[in-house]
Design a protein around this motif. Sequence first.
Motif, PDB file in Angstrom:
ATOM      1  N   LYS A  90     -20.526  26.450 -11.487  1.00 31.67           N
ATOM      2  CA  LYS A  90     -19.259  26.459 -10.748  1.00 31.67           C
ATOM      3  C   LYS A  90     -19.433  25.842  -9.358  1.00 31.67           C
ATOM      4  CE  LYS A  90     -16.757  30.219 -11.162  1.00 31.67           C
ATOM      5  NZ  LYS A  90     -16.354  31.651 -11.266  1.00 31.67           N
ATOM      6  N   GLU A  91     -20.545  26.147  -8.706  1.00 30.32           N
ATOM      7  CA  GLU A  91     -20.832  25.535  -7.406  1.00 30.32           C
ATOM      8  C   GLU A  91     -20.981  24.021  -7.545  1.00 30.32           C
ATOM      9  OE1 GLU A  91     -20.922  26.738  -4.426  1.00 30.32           O
ATOM     10  OE2 GLU A  91     -21.150  28.916  -4.610  1.00 30.32           O
ATOM     11  N   ALA A  92     -21.677  23.585  -8.601  1.00 30.01           N
ATOM     12  CA  ALA A  92     -21.894  22.150  -8.816  1.00 30.01           C
ATOM     13  C   ALA A  92     -20.586  21.434  -9.138  1.00 30.01           C
ATOM     14  CB  ALA A  92     -22.918  21.933  -9.939  1.00 30.01           C
ATOM     15  N   ILE A  93     -19.706  22.081  -9.885  1.00 29.25           N
ATOM     16  CA  ILE A  93     -18.403  21.476 -10.191  1.00 29.25           C
ATOM     17  C   ILE A  93     -17.578  21.329  -8.920  1.00 29.25           C
ATOM     18  CG2 ILE A  93     -16.195  21.891 -11.350  1.00 29.25           C
ATOM     19  CD1 ILE A  93     -17.863  23.135 -13.669  1.00 29.25           C
ATOM     20  N   ALA A  94     -17.625  22.335  -8.060  1.00 29.13           N
ATOM     21  CA  ALA A  94     -16.913  22.246  -6.783  1.00 29.13           C
ATOM     22  C   ALA A  94     -17.451  21.080  -5.956  1.00 29.13           C
ATOM     23  CB  ALA A  94     -17.030  23.560  -6.020  1.00 29.13           C
ATOM     24  N   LYS A  96     -19.080  18.406  -7.079  1.00 23.83           N
ATOM     25  CA  LYS A  96     -18.737  17.158  -7.770  1.00 23.83           C
ATOM     26  C   LYS A  96     -17.267  16.778  -7.536  1.00 23.83           C
ATOM     27  CE  LYS A  96     -16.474  15.926 -11.786  1.00 23.83           C
ATOM     28  NZ  LYS A  96     -15.800  14.877 -11.037  1.00 23.83           N
ATOM     29  N   THR A  97     -16.392  17.775  -7.491  1.00 18.43           N
ATOM     30  CA  THR A  97     -14.974  17.506  -7.269  1.00 18.43           C
ATOM     31  C   THR A  97     -14.747  16.916  -5.879  1.00 18.43           C
ATOM     32  OG1 THR A  97     -14.387  19.296  -8.783  1.00 18.43           O
ATOM     33  CG2 THR A  97     -12.679  18.555  -7.263  1.00 18.43           C
ATOM     34  N   LEU A  98     -15.443  17.436  -4.890  1.00 15.77           N
ATOM     35  CA  LEU A  98     -15.341  16.884  -3.535  1.00 15.77           C
ATOM     36  C   LEU A  98     -15.915  15.471  -3.500  1.00 15.77           C
ATOM     37  CD1 LEU A  98     -14.640  17.216  -0.541  1.00 15.77           C
ATOM     38  CD2 LEU A  98     -16.908  18.258  -0.233  1.00 15.77           C
ATOM     39  N   ARG A  99     -17.041  15.267  -4.152  1.00 15.80           N
ATOM     40  CA  ARG A  99     -17.695  13.951  -4.171  1.00 15.80           C
ATOM     41  C   ARG A  99     -16.835  12.895  -4.852  1.00 15.80           C
ATOM     42  NH1 ARG A  99     -22.401  13.463  -8.428  1.00 15.80           N
ATOM     43  NH2 ARG A  99     -20.539  13.331  -9.749  1.00 15.80           N
ATOM     44  N   ARG A 293     -25.961  24.550 -19.000  1.00 17.78           N
ATOM     45  CA  ARG A 293     -27.119  23.978 -18.282  1.00 17.78           C
ATOM     46  C   ARG A 293     -27.124  22.455 -18.409  1.00 17.78           C
ATOM     47  NH1 ARG A 293     -28.995  27.795 -14.748  1.00 17.78           N
ATOM     48  NH2 ARG A 293     -29.128  29.810 -15.822  1.00 17.78           N
ATOM     49  N   ALA A 294     -26.740  21.953 -19.572  1.00 16.37           N
ATOM     50  CA  ALA A 294     -26.640  20.502 -19.739  1.00 16.37           C
ATOM     51  C   ALA A 294     -25.540  19.946 -18.837  1.00 16.37           C
ATOM     52  CB  ALA A 294     -26.351  20.170 -21.201  1.00 16.37           C
ATOM     53  N   ALA A 300     -24.322  17.358 -11.533  1.00 16.22           N
ATOM     54  CA  ALA A 300     -25.149  17.310 -10.320  1.00 16.22           C
ATOM     55  C   ALA A 300     -25.919  16.002 -10.204  1.00 16.22           C
ATOM     56  CB  ALA A 300     -26.129  18.486 -10.301  1.00 16.22           C
ATOM     57  N   GLY A 301     -25.975  15.220 -11.281  1.00 18.99           N
ATOM     58  CA  GLY A 301     -26.712  13.966 -11.264  1.00 18.99           C
ATOM     59  C   GLY A 301     -25.882  12.813 -10.740  1.00 18.99           C
ATOM     60  N   ASP A 302     -26.499  11.627 -10.708  1.00 22.29           N
ATOM     61  CA  ASP A 302     -25.761  10.453 -10.237  1.00 22.29           C
ATOM     62  C   ASP A 302     -24.906   9.885 -11.367  1.00 22.29           C
ATOM     63  OD1 ASP A 302     -27.236   8.659 -11.876  1.00 22.29           O
ATOM     64  OD2 ASP A 302     -28.785   8.454 -10.348  1.00 22.29           O
ATOM     65  N   LEU A 303     -24.184   8.826 -11.063  1.00 26.00           N
ATOM     66  CA  LEU A 303     -23.220   8.266 -12.009  1.00 26.00           C
ATOM     67  C   LEU A 303     -23.678   6.940 -12.616  1.00 26.00           C
ATOM     68  CD1 LEU A 303     -19.995   9.046  -9.936  1.00 26.00           C
ATOM     69  CD2 LEU A 303     -20.723  10.202 -12.034  1.00 26.00           C
TER      70      LEU A 303
END
Length: 414
Positions: A90-94, A96-99, A293-294, A300-303
Motif C-alpha cells: 500500500k505504501e509502494a502504491i501510494a 507510485k501514484t505520486l511518481r 509481493r510480485a 517499486a521498480g523502474d519503468l
Amino acid sequence: MSASTPQPDRSVRPADRRVSARIGAIAESATLAVDAKAKALKAAGRPVIGFGAGEPDFPTPDYIVEAAVEACRDPRNHRYTPAGGLPELKEAIAAKTLRDSGYAVDASQVLVTNGGKQAIYEAFAAILDPGDEVIVPAPYWTTYPESIQLTGGVPVEVVTDETTGYKVSVEQLEAARTENTKVVLFVSPSNPTGAVYTRAEAEAIGRWALEHGLWVLTDEIYEHLVYGDAEFVSLPALLPELADKTVVVNGVAKTYAMTGWRVGWVIGPKDVIKAATNLQSHATSNVSNVAQRAALAAVAGDLSAVHEMRTAFDRRRRTIVRMLNEIDGVLCPEPEGAFYVYPSVKALLGKEIRGQRPQTSAELASLILDEVEVAVVPGEAFGTPGYLRLSYALGDADLAEGVGRIQKLLAEAR
C-alpha cells in the motif's frame, strides 16, 4: 438508460427459484467468451488467431517473477495478512501514484484487490445505493454496467462514435444528468476504443462534476500506454478539489504484463476505502501474498520494461490501423492509448460475404471466426453495435496474418 436490477417473480416460491434474479441477470464477459472460444479452437488444432482478450503477449518481467519465487519461500507469506493489502505494498502504491500521476495519497487511502474487476465492483458497492445512477460513456468495457447493476445502481449510457474520437462532451453528460445521478465514469485511455482525453477535455469534465457535486470513478489501468502526443492525465491530480469525491482504480495487469497475477487496487477517500475494505474482508480477505509481493516489485521498480512493451504496441498500433483502413467499408480511427482498435464496420452490414448477409456486427464477427478463423469482439458487447474491437497486444506476425485474413474475406463483400 439501462434497466435497473431485475426483481424476482413473487409468484414463485423462493425455494423454487434456482438462480437469483440479481445474479441471473449478469451477462457473460463477451471478451473472455471470445478468447475462450479462440483458445478452445486452437487447442483442437485449428489455426485460430485471437484479437479478443486485452492481454499483453509479453511474459512478466524476470525481476517480478523472482520476487514471487522468493515470496513462496518466506513463511510470512504462508499465512493470512491484512484484508486491505500488505502495508508495504500500500505504501509502494501510494508512492507510485505520486511518481506516475502527481496525485499524493496516503497508504490508508489504498485497498489492494484481486485484480481490477474486483476494484471496480467494490468501489461501486461502497458508494452506490439502489437507484443511484452512474453515467457511463459508450463504447464501454463490458464489466462496468454489470458491476453497477450488481450493486443496485443504474448505468446511464451516453453514446459516442468515431466522429468525436469516441470521447464524450460535457453537453452530453449534462443531458444525461438527473436528480438521481451520483457518479460519472471517466476512462482515459479507454478500453475498447483507445481514446485519450486531452488535459483541457479532462478538466472540463472534472469541473462539470464538481459543479454538480458528483462523484467520479476513474479507471487508470492504461495510464502508461499512450502514444504520440497524447498525454495521460489523472483527474484528482489535475483538480485536487475533486479528490474528496473521486475513486481511482488501477492495477498491474496491463502495465507489467501481469494479467494472471490478479492484483489491482482502489484509491479514494478514507471512509470509502474503509467501507470497501470491510466488504473485501468478508468476500475474499487478503489477495494472495505471493502475488502481492510480485506487485510490490513491479510498482517499486523502474519503468524500463514498460517502455519496451509500449514501443512494440505503438508499432503494432500503426500496422493494424493501416491494414484495417485498406478494407473497403471499414473505418478505423487511430487510437492514442491502450492496445485496442475499434473500427466501424457499418458499411459492410447487409452485404453478401460468402453467401451470407450479416446484419449486425455480432453476425459479422461470427462469420469472420467461422470463415477465416480470426476471433474479434463485436461492438454489441460494448454498447455500440456496428463496430468490432481488436486487441493488438499480440505478436507482430500473428497480427499481420490475422488482419490479412480479414482483408481477404471482406474484399469479397458485394
